[in-house]
Structure formats: C-alpha cells, structure tokens
Design an enzyme around this catalytic site. Structure first.
Site, PDB file in Angstrom:
ATOM      1  N   CYS A 134       0.804  -1.221   0.000  1.00 55.75           N
ATOM      2  CA  CYS A 134       0.000   0.000   0.000  1.00 55.75           C
ATOM      3  C   CYS A 134       0.839   1.274   0.000  1.00 55.75           C
ATOM      4  O   CYS A 134       0.287   2.374  -0.033  1.00 55.75           O
ATOM      5  CB  CYS A 134      -0.950  -0.012   1.195  1.00 55.75           C
ATOM      6  SG  CYS A 134      -2.023  -1.459   1.201  1.00 55.75           S
ATOM      7  N   LYS A 146      -9.183   8.513   2.509  1.00 56.62           N
ATOM      8  CA  LYS A 146      -9.714   7.153   2.352  1.00 56.62           C
ATOM      9  C   LYS A 146     -11.143   7.033   2.875  1.00 56.62           C
ATOM     10  O   LYS A 146     -11.838   6.075   2.534  1.00 56.62           O
ATOM     11  CB  LYS A 146      -8.811   6.139   3.061  1.00 56.62           C
ATOM     12  CG  LYS A 146      -7.464   5.913   2.376  1.00 56.62           C
ATOM     13  CD  LYS A 146      -6.677   4.823   3.083  1.00 56.62           C
ATOM     14  CE  LYS A 146      -5.336   4.558   2.412  1.00 56.62           C
ATOM     15  NZ  LYS A 146      -4.361   5.630   2.628  1.00 56.62           N
ATOM     16  N   PHE A 169       1.688  -3.465   3.893  1.00 56.54           N
ATOM     17  CA  PHE A 169       1.946  -4.787   4.447  1.00 56.54           C
ATOM     18  C   PHE A 169       3.427  -5.129   4.245  1.00 56.54           C
ATOM     19  O   PHE A 169       4.046  -4.747   3.256  1.00 56.54           O
ATOM     20  CB  PHE A 169       1.093  -5.840   3.744  1.00 56.54           C
ATOM     21  CG  PHE A 169      -0.362  -5.829   4.121  1.00 56.54           C
ATOM     22  CD1 PHE A 169      -0.831  -5.086   5.183  1.00 56.54           C
ATOM     23  CD2 PHE A 169      -1.275  -6.587   3.408  1.00 56.54           C
ATOM     24  CE1 PHE A 169      -2.171  -5.088   5.537  1.00 56.54           C
ATOM     25  CE2 PHE A 169      -2.630  -6.603   3.750  1.00 56.54           C
ATOM     26  CZ  PHE A 169      -3.069  -5.854   4.812  1.00 56.54           C
TER      27      PHE A 169
END
Length: 406
Positions: free
Chosen positions: A161, A330, A394
């Site tokens: 990400c 987001k 991640f």
C-alpha cells in the site's frame, strides 16, 4: 534548491470522480464512494469503491478492452490526462529523456481470475495468449511508455500500500541524478475481484459494515472496523523545477522530500510503537531540509483499521510540533492499495494549491486515543505551505512524501 522537483501535471481516476477536478470535488464533499458491488455478490464482504463512469472502450478504444487489464487501462487514461495537464507534447518531447515509474501492488488480478476460471471450465486451449502480458505488474509502465512514447528508464515499484508513494520517491531521484528530464509517476490498482477481496476479508482487514457501505470507511472514528477496498489510478508529471520554470509550466507544487523505511515487525500489522513510520517521516523532513514544526498539514495513511489509525496518530504526535491539520481521504475513496500513495500525494498538492483541506468522511466520534486535529464535517480553509503524505504497506514498508508550495 537547484535540484528541486516540481509537479506540473496531475491525472486522477478515483472513486471520488473520473478526472482530477471530479476527484477533488468528490473528496471535498466528504461523501463516501463505497457501495454494494455486484461483482462481489455472495461474499462475506460485498462492497467496494469503484471509479465511476470509467468505460475503457469509450475512453481508450475497443483494443484496450481486449488487451489491457483494468489496472493498466486506468493508468493509461490517467497518464494521458497528466501529460495534457502539464502542457507537454508527446510528439515533440525527447522520449529517451522521459521515464516512467509506477507503483502497483497486485497487477492484473481480474485477468488472472477470469483466465483461471476459463481454463478450469473450458480447458487450457481456451486460455488467452495475452494472459501473462495482461497480468504482470511491470506491464503498466511498459504500456504507458508505448502509449506516450516515453522511452527512458521504466519500472514498477511494489511496496504493497506504499507502492504509489515509493514510485514518486524513486522518480524524484531519477530527476535529481540527471537520468531523466521528465518522469511520469504514481500508482494504479484494480484488484476488486472475488478472490482478492475474500483474501482481505479472511485476514480481517476489511470493514464488515455491509448493511451500510457509505458509513463503512471511517478513519480515526471510535467505531472503525476495517477498510473498504478500492481501485484507482493517480499519475503525476515530475520535472526539475528549473526546467519547469524555463518552459513556463504551471508549477502545482514541489516534491521536496522523500523518506522510506521498514518496520521489520510483522507481515500485516503496523509496529504499534510506530518506529518505522517515524524513521520515514523524519527522513522525509530531513531530505526536504525542514523541521518538525514546519508541517502545516498531513494527508494520513488513515486506513480505518483499529491498529493503523491509532499507531499513526501517536507517531505524528511524537514527530511533529506546532499546529497541523490531518485528514484521511480514504474515508471517501476507500483504500486503493498500491495506488493510494499516489492519489493522496495528488490530493496533498491540490490542498496546497487551493488552500482547502478535505474532510475525513464518517468521523462521527473521534477515538479518544487519537489526539490529533482531524478535519471532518466539511472542508477547512487553511493556507498550507508544507504537507506530509504518509503511506504504509503490508510487510512494514513505509514511504513518506513532503510536498510544498512552489
């Protein structure tokens, strides 16, 4: 700074809107783009954030539908928009001096799933010979280069990400090194497929608020329970500031600093102490020759997950001094994975340009453990000279960009 790099063009295809103006208006509205997704029907999590009105056949031609996975389609369209916004002519530019560096986390997930099903149902002879060229992540940079005649350095970064932000940092370094005169950079992702979304759901990363998708992505809210998966593409045109000035370009913002780090902690969870994020923030500030009290605004990673939001907020309080506003776009766009860092860097540049901070959608009750000034309810008028854009992935991969007024 003689090696300053400027953003001269933007191209956005996000769930907030198709095009830069539409995307900007969408995030300013504070209305979430999340909705029930028919492609995900029957799954435990059946909602997503898709780019509205993106018809590849209409926008790119029928050949693009047959030969390009959606993650490439979005990037090619956004790339064309960015180049046009920068006022550049692809017919006359020096192609070998134009690089392409894009971030992507997943590649052609839709192509993979479609062709795998075809093989199981109809046999190997029915699998498309374009399977590999359509699914491998590097092809997005290759296809954009072919589309625009950009024949300089060409690569794709994959830091989950953080991929889009990492790409922009690497692109900046190509300009500073003298390897390129122009770099098209950013990120793209279109992994809203049943298997991919199920994978995120099985690891507990997604919001389960499927009865009310519009309220599911709620960064920093006490009731947050995970992110909403999204697709997007965001492309920026980067040039050395001296070159941009010389050709009279519209200098939207400066890319002043870049910092990167690894948590070395866990495959998916952020370091609860924020050590890796802190190192990336401090490195980006140092790269920009700025202090911890110089930041006016932060476009946070702000995924709407319980662990990330609290860890990021505590790290911001530890690193930054003075007064600064925080938003997570987001809440509107959902989490666009490998494209997130790119579209959020673009939103940071637009915040500087317009003096408006987009609100964080669905922030009804701020988590008391999150002691930062999160903008919500509506956009905030605020002069912003220095913005920080955070992206964490991640694997503990962190990328932070510092964007300043030109």
């Amino acid at each position: 700074m003689s090696d300053a790099v400027t953003i001269t063009g933007l191209g956005l295809a996000t769930p907030a809107g198709l095009g830069t103006d539409a995307s900007w208006g969408g995030v300013l509205s504070g209305k979430s783009a999340a909705a029930t997704d028919p492609i995900l029907e029957g799954l435990s999590v059946n909602m997503s954030c898709r780019v509205p009105g993106f018809d590849a056949g209409e926008l790119l031609g029928r050949k693009a539908v047959r030969r390009l996975d959606r993650f490439v389609q979005l990037a090619v369209w956004a790339g064309r928009q960015a180049v046009a916004d920068a006022g550049l002519d692809t017919e006359s530019w020096d192609g070998p001096r134009v690089g392409v560096v894009l971030g992507c986390g997943m590649g052609g997930a839709a192509t993979w799933e479609t062709q795998h099903k075809r093989m199981l149902d109809q046999g190997p002879s029915k699998v498309s010979p374009l399977l590999i060229p359509m699914l491998v992540p590097n092809m997005v940079a290759g296809q954009l280069a072919m589309d625009l005649g950009a024949t300089g350095p060409n690569l794709v970064t994959a830091t989950a990400c953080a991929s889009g932000a990492t790409a922009i940092g690497v692109a900046r370094d190509l300009l500073r090194s003298g390897a390129c005169d122009i770099v098209l950079s950013g990120g793209t992702e279109a992994g809203l497929t049943p298997l991919s979304v199920t994978g995120f759901a099985q690891m507990g990363a997604l919001s389960g608020r499927i009865d009310d998708p519009g309220a599911a992505s709620r960064p920093f809210d006490t009731a947050r329970d995970g992110f909403v998966a999204a697709e997007s593409a965001g492309i920026v045109v980067l040039e050395r500031d001296a070159d941009a000035r010389a050709r009279g370009a519209h200098r939207r913002a400066l890319l002043a600093g870049y910092g990167a780090s690894a948590d070395g902690y866990h495959i998916t969870a952020p370091d609860p102490n924020g050590g890796g994020a802190e190192r990336a923030m401090r490195a980006a500030l140092a790269d920009a020759s700025l202090g911890t009290s110089d930041v006016d605004h932060v476009n946070a990673h702000g995924t709407s997950t319980p662990l990330n939001d609290e860890s990021e907020a505590k790290t911001l309080r530890r690193v930054l001094d003075g007064e600064y506003s925080v938003t997570s776009t987001k809440g509107v766009t959902g989490h666009a994975l490998g494209a997130a860092g790119a579209i959020e860097a673009a939103f940071s540049a637009l915040t500087i340009e317009h003096g408006l901070v987009p609100p964080t959608a669905n922030l009804d009750t701020q988590d008391p453990a999150i002691e930062i000034d999160v903008v919500h309810t509506g956009p905030r008028a605020q002069p912003v000279e220095v913005a920080m854009s955070n992206s964490f992935g991640f694997g503990g991969q962190n990328a932070v960009l510092i964007i300043t007024a030109p």
